[in-house]
Enzyme design. Sequence first.
Site, PDB file in Angstrom:
ATOM      1  N   ALA A  57       0.839  -1.585   0.041  1.00 56.21           N
ATOM      2  CA  ALA A  57       0.282  -0.107   0.046  1.00 56.21           C
ATOM      3  C   ALA A  57       1.249   1.052  -0.383  1.00 56.21           C
ATOM      4  CB  ALA A  57      -0.810   0.637   1.560  1.00 56.21           C
ATOM      5  N   MET A 101       2.217   2.006  -6.865  1.00 53.09           N
ATOM      6  CA  MET A 101       1.504   1.314  -7.066  1.00 53.09           C
ATOM      7  C   MET A 101       0.223   1.617  -6.319  1.00 53.09           C
ATOM      8  SD  MET A 101       0.772   1.217 -10.380  1.00 53.09           S
ATOM      9  CE  MET A 101      -0.326  -0.036 -10.934  1.00 53.09           C
ATOM     10  N   ASP A 157       1.548  -2.408   3.773  1.00 57.97           N
ATOM     11  CA  ASP A 157       3.421  -2.683   3.318  1.00 57.97           C
ATOM     12  C   ASP A 157       3.746  -3.794   4.385  1.00 57.97           C
ATOM     13  OD1 ASP A 157       3.437  -0.690   1.265  1.00 57.97           O
ATOM     14  OD2 ASP A 157       5.609  -1.901   2.168  1.00 57.97           O
ATOM     15  N   HIS A 183      11.166   0.883 -18.698  1.00 54.51           N
ATOM     16  CA  HIS A 183      10.495   1.031 -17.575  1.00 54.51           C
ATOM     17  C   HIS A 183      11.558   2.803 -16.960  1.00 54.51           C
ATOM     18  CE1 HIS A 183       8.283  -1.781 -18.076  1.00 54.51           C
ATOM     19  NE2 HIS A 183       7.887  -1.361 -17.913  1.00 54.51           N
ATOM     20  N   LYS A 189      12.340  -0.088 -11.043  1.00 55.85           N
ATOM     21  CA  LYS A 189      12.299  -1.168 -11.014  1.00 55.85           C
ATOM     22  C   LYS A 189      13.044  -2.268 -11.145  1.00 55.85           C
ATOM     23  CE  LYS A 189       9.166  -3.739 -14.568  1.00 55.85           C
ATOM     24  NZ  LYS A 189       8.328  -4.368 -13.595  1.00 55.85           N
TER      25      LYS A 189
HETATM   26  N1  LIG Z   1      -0.233  -5.739 -13.722  1.00 55.42           N
HETATM   27  C1  LIG Z   1       0.350  -4.475 -14.150  1.00 55.42           C
HETATM   28  O1  LIG Z   1      -0.090  -3.938 -14.731  1.00 55.42           O
HETATM   29  C2  LIG Z   1       1.692  -3.285 -12.956  1.00 55.42           C
HETATM   30  C3  LIG Z   1       1.523  -1.839 -13.266  1.00 55.42           C
HETATM   31  C4  LIG Z   1       2.890  -1.537 -12.574  1.00 55.42           C
HETATM   32  C5  LIG Z   1       3.520  -1.902 -11.629  1.00 55.42           C
HETATM   33  N2  LIG Z   1       3.221  -3.661 -11.492  1.00 55.42           N
HETATM   34  C6  LIG Z   1       4.031  -4.266 -10.974  1.00 55.42           C
HETATM   35  O2  LIG Z   1       3.838  -3.782  -9.303  1.00 55.42           O
HETATM   36  C7  LIG Z   1       5.105  -4.225  -8.421  1.00 55.42           C
HETATM   37  C8  LIG Z   1       5.104  -3.232  -7.312  1.00 55.42           C
HETATM   38  O3  LIG Z   1       5.303  -1.878  -8.539  1.00 55.42           O
HETATM   39  P1  LIG Z   1       6.280  -1.089  -7.862  1.00 55.42           P
HETATM   40  O4  LIG Z   1       6.060   0.393  -8.392  1.00 55.42           O
HETATM   41  O5  LIG Z   1       4.476  -0.645  -7.354  1.00 55.42           O
HETATM   42  O6  LIG Z   1       6.649  -1.101  -6.843  1.00 55.42           O
HETATM   43  P2  LIG Z   1       7.145   0.177  -5.199  1.00 55.42           P
HETATM   44  O7  LIG Z   1       8.881  -0.613  -5.358  1.00 55.42           O
HETATM   45  O8  LIG Z   1       6.806   0.699  -5.183  1.00 55.42           O
HETATM   46  O9  LIG Z   1       6.597  -0.843  -4.081  1.00 55.42           O
HETATM   47  C9  LIG Z   1       6.136  -2.126  -3.512  1.00 55.42           C
HETATM   48  C10 LIG Z   1       5.637  -1.781  -2.399  1.00 55.42           C
HETATM   49  O10 LIG Z   1       5.243  -3.282  -1.613  1.00 55.42           O
HETATM   50  C11 LIG Z   1       5.915  -3.456  -0.731  1.00 55.42           C
HETATM   51  N3  LIG Z   1       6.196  -4.566  -0.115  1.00 55.42           N
HETATM   52  C12 LIG Z   1       7.651  -5.666   0.150  1.00 55.42           C
HETATM   53  N4  LIG Z   1       7.269  -6.519   0.546  1.00 55.42           N
HETATM   54  C13 LIG Z   1       6.084  -6.467   1.151  1.00 55.42           C
HETATM   55  C14 LIG Z   1       5.117  -7.744   2.141  1.00 55.42           C
HETATM   56  N5  LIG Z   1       5.691  -8.676   2.661  1.00 55.42           N
HETATM   57  N6  LIG Z   1       4.279  -7.252   2.227  1.00 55.42           N
HETATM   58  C15 LIG Z   1       3.385  -6.061   1.480  1.00 55.42           C
HETATM   59  N7  LIG Z   1       4.152  -5.162   1.370  1.00 55.42           N
HETATM   60  C16 LIG Z   1       4.974  -5.461   0.611  1.00 55.42           C
HETATM   61  C17 LIG Z   1       7.174  -2.201  -0.044  1.00 55.42           C
HETATM   62  O11 LIG Z   1       7.859  -1.582   1.048  1.00 55.42           O
HETATM   63  C18 LIG Z   1       6.552  -0.908  -1.567  1.00 55.42           C
HETATM   64  O12 LIG Z   1       5.979  -0.216  -1.023  1.00 55.42           O
HETATM   65  C19 LIG Z   1       6.499  -4.688  -9.890  1.00 55.42           C
HETATM   66  O13 LIG Z   1       6.447  -5.740  -9.559  1.00 55.42           O
HETATM   67  C20 LIG Z   1       5.696  -4.314 -10.915  1.00 55.42           C
HETATM   68  O14 LIG Z   1       6.225  -4.524 -11.695  1.00 55.42           O
HETATM   69  C21 LIG Z   1       2.676  -4.079 -12.095  1.00 55.42           C
HETATM   70  O1  LIG Z   2       6.678  -0.062 -12.936  1.00 59.85           O
HETATM   71  C1  LIG Z   2       6.458  -1.122 -13.192  1.00 59.85           C
HETATM   72  O2  LIG Z   2       7.099  -1.949 -12.044  1.00 59.85           O
HETATM   73  C2  LIG Z   2       5.835  -1.909 -14.429  1.00 59.85           C
HETATM   74  N1  LIG Z   2       6.080  -3.425 -14.329  1.00 59.85           N
HETATM   75  C3  LIG Z   2       4.938  -4.597 -14.758  1.00 59.85           C
HETATM   76  C4  LIG Z   2       5.710  -4.807 -16.468  1.00 59.85           C
HETATM   77  O3  LIG Z   2       6.975  -5.553 -15.475  1.00 59.85           O
HETATM   78  O4  LIG Z   2       5.140  -5.357 -17.427  1.00 59.85           O
HETATM   79  C5  LIG Z   2       3.906  -3.720 -15.591  1.00 59.85           C
HETATM   80  C6  LIG Z   2       4.429  -2.021 -16.479  1.00 59.85           C
HETATM   81  C7  LIG Z   2       5.058  -1.155 -14.803  1.00 59.85           C
END
Ligand SMILES: NC(=O)c1ccc[n+]([C@@H]2O[C@H](COP(=O)([O-])OP(=O)(O)OC[C@H]3O[C@@H](n4cnc5c(N)ncnc54)[C@H](O)[C@@H]3O)[C@@H](O)[C@H]2O)c1
Ligand SMILES: O=C(O)C1=N[C@H](C(=O)O)CCC1
Length: 257
Positions: A20, A24, A45, A144, A148
């Site tokens: 949280a 994202m 988190d 990206h 990341k």
């Molecule tokens: N599917 C999609 O559309 C999409 C879009 C963006 C990002 N992503 C993916 O989402 C993931 C997160 O991306 P982000 O940019 O928000 O990363 P981020 O590093 O900003 O956020 C991750 C969060 O998870 C927390 N976390 C770590 N371990 C945890 C646990 N055991 N329990 C609860 N929280 C925990 C961290 O403290 C951090 O706040 C990545 O794998 C990214 O590739 C997917």
């Molecule tokens: O910001 C990221 O990290 C993203 N992760 C996803 C991926 O690995 O495809 C989706 C796009 C953003």
Amino acid sequence: MTDELEKNPAEPIRVGVLGARGRMGMEVCKAVDAAADLDLVAMVDQGDPLSTVADAGAEVVVDFTTPDVVMDNLDWCVNQGVNAVVGTTGFTGDRLERVRGWLAGKPGVGVVIAPNFGIGAVLMMQFAAKAARHFESVEIIEQHHPRKLDAPSGTATHTARLIAQARAEAGLGPAPDATKDEVPGARGAEIDGIRVHAVRAAGLVAHQEVLFGTTGETLTIRHDSLDRASFMPGVLLAVRAVRNRPGLTVGLDPLLD
Ligand SMILES: NC(=O)c1ccc[n+]([C@@H]2O[C@H](COP(=O)([O-])OP(=O)(O)OC[C@H]3O[C@@H](n4cnc5c(N)ncnc54)[C@H](O)[C@@H]3O)[C@@H](O)[C@H]2O)c1
Ligand SMILES: O=C(O)C1=N[C@H](C(=O)O)CCC1
């Protein structure tokens, strides 16, 4: 957690967010909070106990954490009978099979795992899969933000698998390539035989190009997420749908249809 009473559409869906405080996760909390039919009941988190989610009576969990913790989170959710919408990357075929195995023992629980919740990104992958059989060459370039953690992106990996499947069905062999990799990595990584290049630069959010080529022409299919708000319509769609989709759903495509 998924009895008929809780599925009553008049009742707001109780949503917990894992990760949280992440980029994202914060965006998801904002979007859930702003939706009249959803109640944000838990924000978890790193370091917070997962029991917060159960104590708050969450029916759906949204996970945007990291590839190294997401499987434990998901195992816990399925065990507790909490539906899950997962955007976290790192889902290999083996991981998906494990999730299917957990769900087999918990009929009624739904999990949606999508490498990209951007509607444009989903369409980009569909278009790429459709184009794949018409071109002898194809390479994927994902770009990206530099914070990341993983490469290549989940989106690029998923796209490569779709393209490889379409090429195999069309009887296409490997793309022509006489180049010798003088420096390891110069030609990118290979996923199911498809070259994938990962770029990281400040100022970027999430972008992908799929470059196709054949005699005398190329086709480039490109998608850009310029703001994380772009993922929210897809995330909310999955949150609203997952209670009525027991088992595992991979990708957003079936929900859009
Ligand atoms: N599917 C999609 O559309 C999409 C879009 C963006 C990002 N992503 C993916 O989402 C993931 C997160 O991306 P982000 O940019 O928000 O990363 P981020 O590093 O900003 O956020 C991750 C969060 O998870 C927390 N976390 C770590 N371990 C945890 C646990 N055991 N329990 C609860 N929280 C925990 C961290 O403290 C951090 O706040 C990545 O794998 C990214 O590739 C997917
Ligand atoms: O910001 C990221 O990290 C993203 N992760 C996803 C991926 O690995 O495809 C989706 C796009 C953003």
